[in-house]
Design an enzyme around this catalytic site. Structure first.
Site, PDB file in Angstrom:
ATOM      1  N   HIS A 165       0.862  -1.186   0.000  1.00 50.04           N
ATOM      2  CA  HIS A 165       0.000   0.000   0.000  1.00 50.04           C
ATOM      3  C   HIS A 165       0.893   1.229   0.000  1.00 50.04           C
ATOM      4  O   HIS A 165       1.726   1.400   0.893  1.00 50.04           O
ATOM      5  CB  HIS A 165      -0.929   0.031   1.210  1.00 50.04           C
ATOM      6  CG  HIS A 165      -1.835   1.228   1.224  1.00 50.04           C
ATOM      7  ND1 HIS A 165      -3.075   1.225   0.616  1.00 50.04           N
ATOM      8  CD2 HIS A 165      -1.654   2.486   1.726  1.00 50.04           C
ATOM      9  CE1 HIS A 165      -3.630   2.424   0.758  1.00 50.04           C
ATOM     10  NE2 HIS A 165      -2.788   3.200   1.430  1.00 50.04           N
ATOM     11  N   CYS A 166       0.736   2.081  -1.005  1.00 45.83           N
ATOM     12  CA  CYS A 166       1.572   3.267  -1.143  1.00 45.83           C
ATOM     13  C   CYS A 166       0.828   4.492  -0.631  1.00 45.83           C
ATOM     14  O   CYS A 166      -0.184   4.901  -1.209  1.00 45.83           O
ATOM     15  CB  CYS A 166       1.972   3.455  -2.611  1.00 45.83           C
ATOM     16  SG  CYS A 166       3.058   4.876  -2.883  1.00 45.83           S
ATOM     17  N   GLY A 167       1.335   5.074   0.455  1.00 48.27           N
ATOM     18  CA  GLY A 167       0.706   6.263   1.016  1.00 48.27           C
ATOM     19  C   GLY A 167       0.779   7.456   0.088  1.00 48.27           C
ATOM     20  O   GLY A 167      -0.131   8.297   0.069  1.00 48.27           O
ATOM     21  N   ASN A 189      -2.002   7.013  -2.145  1.00 50.66           N
ATOM     22  CA  ASN A 189      -3.267   6.752  -1.459  1.00 50.66           C
ATOM     23  C   ASN A 189      -3.990   5.577  -2.131  1.00 50.66           C
ATOM     24  O   ASN A 189      -5.206   5.582  -2.312  1.00 50.66           O
ATOM     25  CB  ASN A 189      -4.155   8.005  -1.464  1.00 50.66           C
ATOM     26  CG  ASN A 189      -5.327   7.876  -0.507  1.00 50.66           C
ATOM     27  OD1 ASN A 189      -5.252   7.155   0.474  1.00 50.66           O
ATOM     28  ND2 ASN A 189      -6.408   8.573  -0.805  1.00 50.66           N
ATOM     29  N   ASN A 190      -3.200   4.584  -2.523  1.00 51.69           N
ATOM     30  CA  ASN A 190      -3.744   3.450  -3.260  1.00 51.69           C
ATOM     31  C   ASN A 190      -2.835   2.241  -3.066  1.00 51.69           C
ATOM     32  O   ASN A 190      -1.647   2.398  -2.773  1.00 51.69           O
ATOM     33  CB  ASN A 190      -3.832   3.794  -4.751  1.00 51.69           C
ATOM     34  CG  ASN A 190      -4.738   2.848  -5.513  1.00 51.69           C
ATOM     35  OD1 ASN A 190      -5.419   2.000  -4.934  1.00 51.69           O
ATOM     36  ND2 ASN A 190      -4.764   2.980  -6.830  1.00 51.69           N
TER      37      ASN A 190
END
Length: 393
Positions: A189-191, A194-195
């Site tokens: 999950h890549c902050g 946001n996805n």
């Protein structure tokens, strides 16, 4: 001269903080001040802040921090997306404001006013594609195509049901606790986006990393050419050698040229150093993920394989120790043998050295070319297109 020393110290401190934050957990920095700075930046500072707020405001303050932490770290939110846009927009504004006045220059043409804007625009477009594209959400109506696309290896993936979604869990998928959904070929999950990064948007994510690496290199080189052009146009080398009698060598001229540049072009130099550091960080991150893609492994699977190999190694060592202990007991119960030479006993091979090596058997690794194609054209889409063709046929 004080301003130049302040700028130099600022650059060194910025470099130290960035290296400590991004690379402080690397084994090469173990036991060094960089590792301690990394621990302080990633854990210590926040822990001290929590204690301070708890001491001043009590339980209400601590609960408020926990609520903010939950919103920022455990639920989808656009904070890092806005920070990304602010960094890109702010950096481009500073570059345009400080450097476009010198374009065209001795070594750089006017076209770079427009190519730079186009390059930033493409970077933002890739950012939006990665942020808002479907990473490969597994639902009840499409779970069958993911089950057929990714077989279970019965090593790190076995047939089971997602306890949250209540649907069969395809191999290589994971339920993301932040997005609250199952994602096929889950990487992480890549902050910043946001996805989740999964089967259907890994190609956008890789393109984003590669493009931004090249974009930062482009900015670094362009600013460097602008500064080099100014040195040439102002004939700095000629002035230093002819009028000031300084020897025409790199060792003699460089301190004076650097002093002049820090006084006249300090903003451009700071921007160039910043872009160079970011480009190196992005290049390392891109290289890591490129290696994963070309071996058909995900970040999530990397941790799974580490746990599996570690567990298997401990199991094999336990078996070897048990066999050695059994052999020793049998030897004691049999006829008494003459005592072994103490030097021979000292250099005798340990049974743990004969432990079977654990091999990582990745059934999803189909070779360089097939792995690359799988990123460009995910397996589930191929399955869907084959089904569509068979129905139309």
């Amino acid at each position: 001269m004080e301003v130049q020393w302040i700028l130099l110290c600022h650059g060194l401190v910025t470099l130290l903080v960035l290296v400590s934050f991004l690379c402080g957990q690397w084994p090469i920095f173990e036991g060094t001040p960089i590792q301690r700075i990394h621990h302080f930046l990633t854990f210590g500072a926040y822990d001290y802040f929590q204690r301070f707020v708890g001491f001043i405001f009590g339980a209400k303050g601590t609960n408020a921090i926990s609520s903010v932490e939950y919103f920022c770290c455990d639920r989808p939110n656009p904070i890092l997306q806005l920070i990304y846009l602010a960094i890109v927009g702010g950096t481009y504004f500073l570059v345009a404001n400080s450097s476009f006045g010198y374009i065209p220059g001795y070594y750089i043409g006017e076209i770079h006013r427009y190519t730079s804007l186009l390059a930033v625009g493409v970077g933002v477009l890739l950012f939006l594609l990665t942020s808002f594209s479907d990473p490969g959400t597994v639902k009840a109506d499409n779970v069958s195509q993911y089950l057929s696309a990714y077989p279970y290896d019965n090593i790190i993936y076995s047939e089971k049901e997602c306890s949250t979604c209540k649907i069969p869990k395809p191999a290589r998928s994971k339920h993301c606790s932040i997005c609250d959904r199952c994602v096929a070929r889950f990487d992480h999950h890549c902050g910043w986006m946001n996805n989740c990064i999964g089967e259907r948007n890994t190609q956008y994510f890789m393109a984003f990393l590669l493009w931004h690496t090249l974009l930062c290199i482009y900015g670094t080189v362009a600013i460097g050419l602008i500064i080099a052009g100014q040195i040439k146009e102002f004939k700095v080398i000629d002035i230093l050698t002819v009028y000031y009698g300084i020897e025409n060598s790199f060792r003699s001229l460089s301190p004076h040229v650097v002093q002049w540049l820090l006084g006249a072009y300090n903003t451009q130099i700071l921007l160039m150093v910043f872009l160079a550091i970011v480009s190196l960080s992005l290049a390392g991150f891109f290289g890591y993920h490129a290696k994963l893609c070309l071996t058909n492994t995900t970040t999530n699977e990397t941790f799974k394989w580490q746990e599996y190999v570690s567990w298997q190694r401990k199991l094999n060592e336990a078996r070897a120790s048990s066999a050695a202990l059994k052999a020793s007991i049998n030897g004691m119960s049999s006829e008494r043998k003459p005592p072994e030479n103490k030097w021979r006993a000292m250099f005798r091979r340990s049974p743990l050295k004969d432990v079977e090596v654990v091999v990582k058997n990745n059934i999803y690794d189909k070779g360089f070319f097939q792995n690359f194609l799988e990123i460009i054209m995910p397996l589930s889409r191929r399955q869907l297109s084959l089904r569509t063709k068979s129905k139309s046929g």
